[in-house]
Design a protein around this motif. Structure first.
Motif, PDB file in Angstrom:
ATOM      1  N   LEU A  10     -73.309  28.658  -1.103  1.00  0.00           N
ATOM      2  CA  LEU A  10     -72.512  27.445  -0.959  1.00  0.00           C
ATOM      3  C   LEU A  10     -71.761  27.501   0.365  1.00  0.00           C
ATOM      4  CD1 LEU A  10     -71.299  24.839  -2.192  1.00  0.00           C
ATOM      5  CD2 LEU A  10     -69.550  26.307  -3.229  1.00  0.00           C
ATOM      6  N   VAL A  11     -71.850  26.438   1.150  1.00  0.00           N
ATOM      7  CA  VAL A  11     -71.187  26.398   2.447  1.00  0.00           C
ATOM      8  C   VAL A  11     -70.639  24.998   2.669  1.00  0.00           C
ATOM      9  CG1 VAL A  11     -73.335  25.824   3.656  1.00  0.00           C
ATOM     10  CG2 VAL A  11     -71.484  26.960   4.896  1.00  0.00           C
ATOM     11  N   GLN A  12     -69.568  24.900   3.428  1.00  0.00           N
ATOM     12  CA  GLN A  12     -68.975  23.598   3.717  1.00  0.00           C
ATOM     13  C   GLN A  12     -69.725  22.894   4.837  1.00  0.00           C
ATOM     14  OE1 GLN A  12     -64.780  24.388   4.452  1.00  0.00           O
ATOM     15  NE2 GLN A  12     -64.304  23.877   2.320  1.00  0.00           N
ATOM     16  N   THR A  13     -69.600  21.591   4.864  1.00  0.00           N
ATOM     17  CA  THR A  13     -70.199  20.796   5.929  1.00  0.00           C
ATOM     18  C   THR A  13     -69.765  21.338   7.290  1.00  0.00           C
ATOM     19  OG1 THR A  13     -70.227  18.820   4.541  1.00  0.00           O
ATOM     20  CG2 THR A  13     -70.375  18.495   6.917  1.00  0.00           C
ATOM     21  N   GLY A  15     -70.742  24.179   8.453  1.00  0.00           N
ATOM     22  CA  GLY A  15     -70.804  25.633   8.422  1.00  0.00           C
ATOM     23  C   GLY A  15     -72.176  26.183   8.747  1.00  0.00           C
ATOM     24  N   GLN A  86     -75.312  20.062   7.018  1.00  0.00           N
ATOM     25  CA  GLN A  86     -74.900  18.780   6.482  1.00  0.00           C
ATOM     26  C   GLN A  86     -75.316  18.679   5.022  1.00  0.00           C
ATOM     27  OE1 GLN A  86     -73.104  16.775   8.542  1.00  0.00           O
ATOM     28  NE2 GLN A  86     -73.333  18.431  10.053  1.00  0.00           N
ATOM     29  N   ALA A  87     -74.769  17.703   4.334  1.00  0.00           N
ATOM     30  CA  ALA A  87     -75.089  17.530   2.912  1.00  0.00           C
ATOM     31  C   ALA A  87     -76.592  17.370   2.690  1.00  0.00           C
ATOM     32  CB  ALA A  87     -74.336  16.327   2.364  1.00  0.00           C
ATOM     33  N   THR A  90     -78.879  20.329   1.821  1.00  0.00           N
ATOM     34  CA  THR A  90     -78.858  20.934   0.491  1.00  0.00           C
ATOM     35  C   THR A  90     -80.253  20.900  -0.122  1.00  0.00           C
ATOM     36  OG1 THR A  90     -76.541  20.362   0.081  1.00  0.00           O
ATOM     37  CG2 THR A  90     -77.938  20.707  -1.846  1.00  0.00           C
ATOM     38  N   THR A 124     -76.502  25.067  -0.763  1.00  0.00           N
ATOM     39  CA  THR A 124     -75.719  23.895  -1.151  1.00  0.00           C
ATOM     40  C   THR A 124     -74.629  23.674  -0.118  1.00  0.00           C
ATOM     41  OG1 THR A 124     -76.138  24.325  -3.493  1.00  0.00           O
ATOM     42  CG2 THR A 124     -74.333  22.834  -2.946  1.00  0.00           C
ATOM     43  N   VAL A 125     -74.617  22.480   0.467  1.00  0.00           N
ATOM     44  CA  VAL A 125     -73.632  22.133   1.484  1.00  0.00           C
ATOM     45  C   VAL A 125     -72.665  21.136   0.870  1.00  0.00           C
ATOM     46  CG1 VAL A 125     -73.239  21.284   3.820  1.00  0.00           C
ATOM     47  CG2 VAL A 125     -75.368  22.482   3.275  1.00  0.00           C
ATOM     48  N   SER A 126     -71.400  21.490   0.829  1.00  0.00           N
ATOM     49  CA  SER A 126     -70.396  20.632   0.218  1.00  0.00           C
ATOM     50  C   SER A 126     -69.477  20.035   1.271  1.00  0.00           C
ATOM     51  CB  SER A 126     -69.555  21.436  -0.775  1.00  0.00           C
ATOM     52  OG  SER A 126     -68.801  22.414  -0.092  1.00  0.00           O
ATOM     53  N   SER A 127     -68.998  18.845   0.987  1.00  0.00           N
ATOM     54  CA  SER A 127     -68.106  18.165   1.940  1.00  0.00           C
ATOM     55  C   SER A 127     -66.649  18.467   1.622  1.00  0.00           C
ATOM     56  CB  SER A 127     -68.344  16.662   1.896  1.00  0.00           C
ATOM     57  OG  SER A 127     -68.157  16.182   0.588  1.00  0.00           O
TER      58      SER A 127
END
Length: 127
Positions: A10-13, A15, A86-87, A90, A124-127
Motif C-alpha cells: 500500500l502506497v500513497q498517491t 509515492g 497514481q490510483a 492499483t 494499492t495506491v491510496s489518495s
C-alpha cells in the motif's frame, strides 16, 4: 519452473514502490522478462519488458517516465521501480517469461511471446 513476484503493498498517491521478479528452476538472464498488471474488472495490461542482453526495453505508454525495469545480475532478478504512483496504477502485478529472449517493440504485443506467468503481487495506491 516458476516465477515469483514480490514487493507489492500500500502506497500513497505520488509515492514509490519497487517490485522484484525471481525465477525458480531457470535463469531469468537467459530470457526476456515482462511485467503485466490487472485491476479488478479490467483486462490484463502490459507494463514493461526487458530483453535478454543487451537488455532492450519496452514500456507501455501509461508508465513511460515513471516506471523503470532493470536486471539485478547478482541476484538474477528483474525489478520494476515505480514512481509517481497514481490510483490508476492499483492492480495485481505479475511477471512473465519470453524464452525467445526478445521483447516486442510495441507493448500491446508483449503478451504473445510469454510462456510462463507468475502469481503476482498486489499494489494499492491510496489518495
Amino acid at each position: 519452473v516458476q516465477l515469483q513476484a514480490s514487493g507489492g503493498g500500500l502506497v500513497q498517491t505520488g509515492g514509490s514502490l519497487k517490485l522484484s521478479c525471481a525465477g525458480v528452476g531457470f535463469r531469468l538472464s537467459d530470457n526476456a522478462i515482462a511485467w503485466f498488471r490487472q485491476a479488478p474488472g479490467n483486462e490484463r495490461e502490459p507494463v514493461a519488458c526487458i530483453s535478454r542482453a543487451p537488455n532492450r526495453i519496452t514500456y507501455a505508454d501509461s508508465v513511460k517516465g515513471r516506471f523503470t525495469i532493470s536486471r539485478d545480475n547478482t541476484e538474477d532478478t528483474v525489478n520494476l521501480q515505480m514512481r509517481s504512483l497514481q490510483a490508476e496504477d492499483t492492480a495485481n502485478y505479475f511477471c512473465a517469461r519470453d524464452r525467445s529472449g526478445y521483447c516486442a517493440r510495441d507493448a500491446e504485443y508483449l503478451v504473445y511471446g510469454m510462456d510462463l506467468w507468475g502469481q503476482g503481487t498486489q499494489v494499492t495506491v491510496s489518495s
